[in-house]
Design a protein around this motif. Structure first.
Motif, mmCIF file in Angstrom:
data_model
loop_
_atom_site.group_PDB
_atom_site.id
_atom_site.type_symbol
_atom_site.label_atom_id
_atom_site.label_comp_id
_atom_site.label_asym_id
_atom_site.label_seq_id
_atom_site.Cartn_x
_atom_site.Cartn_y
_atom_site.Cartn_z
ATOM 1 N N TYR A 30 42.604 59.931 25.151
ATOM 2 C CA TYR A 30 43.532 59.206 24.294
ATOM 3 C C TYR A 30 42.844 58.434 23.184
ATOM 4 O O TYR A 30 43.400 58.225 22.129
ATOM 5 C CB TYR A 30 44.341 58.193 25.111
ATOM 6 N N LEU A 31 41.640 57.979 23.408
ATOM 7 C CA LEU A 31 40.980 57.074 22.468
ATOM 8 C C LEU A 31 39.581 57.540 22.131
ATOM 9 O O LEU A 31 38.982 58.316 22.854
ATOM 10 C CB LEU A 31 40.833 55.684 23.099
ATOM 11 N N LEU A 32 39.081 56.981 21.077
ATOM 12 C CA LEU A 32 37.668 57.157 20.757
ATOM 13 C C LEU A 32 36.925 55.987 21.379
ATOM 14 O O LEU A 32 36.883 54.902 20.834
ATOM 15 C CB LEU A 32 37.460 57.155 19.241
ATOM 16 N N ILE A 33 36.374 56.226 22.549
ATOM 17 C CA ILE A 33 35.665 55.175 23.262
ATOM 18 C C ILE A 33 34.184 55.525 23.256
ATOM 19 O O ILE A 33 33.803 56.622 23.640
ATOM 20 C CB ILE A 33 36.185 55.044 24.709
ATOM 21 N N LEU A 63 42.452 46.665 25.693
ATOM 22 C CA LEU A 63 43.403 47.215 26.648
ATOM 23 C C LEU A 63 43.218 46.447 27.950
ATOM 24 O O LEU A 63 42.089 46.297 28.427
ATOM 25 C CB LEU A 63 43.136 48.700 26.894
ATOM 26 N N ARG A 64 44.339 45.950 28.516
ATOM 27 C CA ARG A 64 44.228 45.160 29.737
ATOM 28 C C ARG A 64 45.422 45.433 30.629
ATOM 29 O O ARG A 64 46.552 45.494 30.167
ATOM 30 C CB ARG A 64 44.179 43.683 29.398
ATOM 31 N N ALA A 65 45.142 45.601 31.916
ATOM 32 C CA ALA A 65 46.197 45.791 32.905
ATOM 33 C C ALA A 65 45.821 45.029 34.168
ATOM 34 O O ALA A 65 44.660 45.004 34.569
ATOM 35 C CB ALA A 65 46.384 47.266 33.222
ATOM 36 N N GLU A 66 46.828 44.416 34.774
ATOM 37 C CA GLU A 66 46.634 43.641 36.007
ATOM 38 C C GLU A 66 47.785 43.999 36.939
ATOM 39 O O GLU A 66 48.946 43.797 36.593
ATOM 40 C CB GLU A 66 46.669 42.155 35.645
ATOM 41 N N VAL A 67 47.471 44.558 38.111
ATOM 42 C CA VAL A 67 48.498 45.044 39.026
ATOM 43 C C VAL A 67 48.212 44.569 40.450
ATOM 44 O O VAL A 67 47.065 44.611 40.898
ATOM 45 C CB VAL A 67 48.566 46.596 39.011
ATOM 46 N N VAL A 68 49.264 44.149 41.150
ATOM 47 C CA VAL A 68 49.165 43.747 42.551
ATOM 48 C C VAL A 68 50.007 44.717 43.370
ATOM 49 O O VAL A 68 51.187 44.923 43.090
ATOM 50 C CB VAL A 68 49.671 42.308 42.760
ATOM 51 N N GLU A 69 49.387 45.340 44.355
ATOM 52 C CA GLU A 69 50.062 46.306 45.250
ATOM 53 C C GLU A 69 49.566 46.078 46.679
ATOM 54 O O GLU A 69 48.624 45.319 46.899
ATOM 55 C CB GLU A 69 49.746 47.744 44.833
ATOM 56 N N ASN A 70 50.182 46.778 47.624
ATOM 57 C CA ASN A 70 49.746 46.693 49.027
ATOM 58 C C ASN A 70 48.455 47.456 49.269
ATOM 59 O O ASN A 70 47.714 47.153 50.187
ATOM 60 C CB ASN A 70 50.835 47.228 49.955
ATOM 61 N N ASP A 71 48.183 48.475 48.423
ATOM 62 C CA ASP A 71 47.040 49.354 48.605
ATOM 63 C C ASP A 71 46.192 49.350 47.335
ATOM 64 O O ASP A 71 46.717 49.334 46.220
ATOM 65 C CB ASP A 71 47.553 50.774 48.912
ATOM 66 N N PHE A 72 44.873 49.390 47.469
ATOM 67 C CA PHE A 72 43.973 49.396 46.310
ATOM 68 C C PHE A 72 44.231 50.600 45.412
ATOM 69 O O PHE A 72 44.323 50.467 44.184
ATOM 70 C CB PHE A 72 42.506 49.396 46.773
ATOM 71 N N GLN A 86 50.208 51.496 27.137
ATOM 72 C CA GLN A 86 49.760 50.682 25.999
ATOM 73 C C GLN A 86 49.232 51.572 24.877
ATOM 74 O O GLN A 86 49.530 51.354 23.704
ATOM 75 C CB GLN A 86 48.663 49.710 26.433
ATOM 76 N N ILE A 87 48.464 52.580 25.235
ATOM 77 C CA ILE A 87 47.905 53.498 24.241
ATOM 78 C C ILE A 87 49.030 54.260 23.551
ATOM 79 O O ILE A 87 49.055 54.407 22.328
ATOM 80 C CB ILE A 87 46.907 54.473 24.900
ATOM 81 N N ARG A 88 50.002 54.741 24.331
ATOM 82 C CA ARG A 88 51.133 55.490 23.784
ATOM 83 C C ARG A 88 51.941 54.630 22.799
ATOM 84 O O ARG A 88 52.329 55.087 21.725
ATOM 85 C CB ARG A 88 52.028 55.970 24.934
ATOM 86 N N ARG A 89 52.177 53.353 23.163
ATOM 87 C CA ARG A 89 52.918 52.457 22.265
ATOM 88 C C ARG A 89 52.163 52.235 20.964
ATOM 89 O O ARG A 89 52.765 52.196 19.887
ATOM 90 C CB ARG A 89 53.183 51.119 22.954
ATOM 91 N N GLN A 90 50.847 52.098 21.036
ATOM 92 C CA GLN A 90 50.049 51.913 19.824
ATOM 93 C C GLN A 90 50.155 53.134 18.915
ATOM 94 O O GLN A 90 50.316 53.005 17.702
ATOM 95 C CB GLN A 90 48.581 51.649 20.192
ATOM 96 N N LYS A 91 50.095 54.335 19.490
ATOM 97 C CA LYS A 91 50.203 55.550 18.693
ATOM 98 C C LYS A 91 51.585 55.665 18.066
ATOM 99 O O LYS A 91 51.730 56.121 16.933
ATOM 100 C CB LYS A 91 49.910 56.783 19.550
#
Length: 179
Positions: A30-33, A63-72, A86-91
């Motif tokens: 998706y990006l040029l990284i 780009l930042r994401a923070e998620v809490v779930e029962n499983d890693f 986030q990438i899709r919205r930017q495009k």
């Protein structure tokens, strides 16, 4: 892309590291990284849940994401989904920005087709060659959707053109100053 994986209240296993690296490496499409870009992943364990935080600084933004779930692994998948969104919205923002210019170009093409003349129509456009690195110019070219991008090289101070080669990869044309 390089990875910095940290565990808080948890020992990050080799399987967890491998899963993180494999899934984050898929974002390269998706990006040029750069290979120098460091993706920071923090895994935390709470008494009833697990949290995954992913931060990737890119040339476009952070780009930042923070998620809490029962499983890693479920938290990791959700974080990857958030980053892709986030990438899709930017495009989408970039394509909406250029949509009006495309509509005008189609109207001009229709007018030329209706009124053919003996002269070959030439469209003139004036641009400012912003100063940037080659990597920044490639990223701007990819974001604009064009096959080339004109810029002023930061190192040499010369006007340069980076272009997408039909065989694969990129090409660079540098303008030599007249003596």
């Amino acid at each position: 892309m390089r990875f910095e994986i940290v565990g808080k209240n948890i020992e990050v296993s080799d399987a967890m590291k491998e899963s993180i690296e494999r899934k984050l490496s898929n974002l390269d499409k998706y990006l040029l990284i750069n290979s120098d870009t460091i993706a920071r992943v923090v895994a935390r364990v709470y008494p009833d849940s697990e949290k995954v935080e992913v931060t990737i600084p890119t040339k476009v933004g952070i780009l930042r994401a923070e998620v809490v779930e029962n499983d890693f692994y479920a938290a990791l998948d959700s974080a990857i989904d958030k980053l892709e969104d986030q990438i899709r919205r930017q495009k989408t923002r970039l394509s909406k920005k250029h949509r009006e210019h495309l509509a005008k170009a189609f109207i001009e093409e229709a007018e030329i087709a209706e009124n053919p003349a003996n002269d070959i129509p030439v469209r003139t456009k004036t641009i400012t060659a912003d100063e940037m690195t080659l990597d920044d110019a490639i990223m701007q070219m990819e974001l604009s959707g064009h096959n080339f991008y004109i810029y002023t090289d930061e190192e040499s101070g010369r006007i340069s053109v980076v272009y997408r080669r039909s065989s694969a990869g990129y090409g660079l044309i540098e303008v030599e100053p007249e003596d």
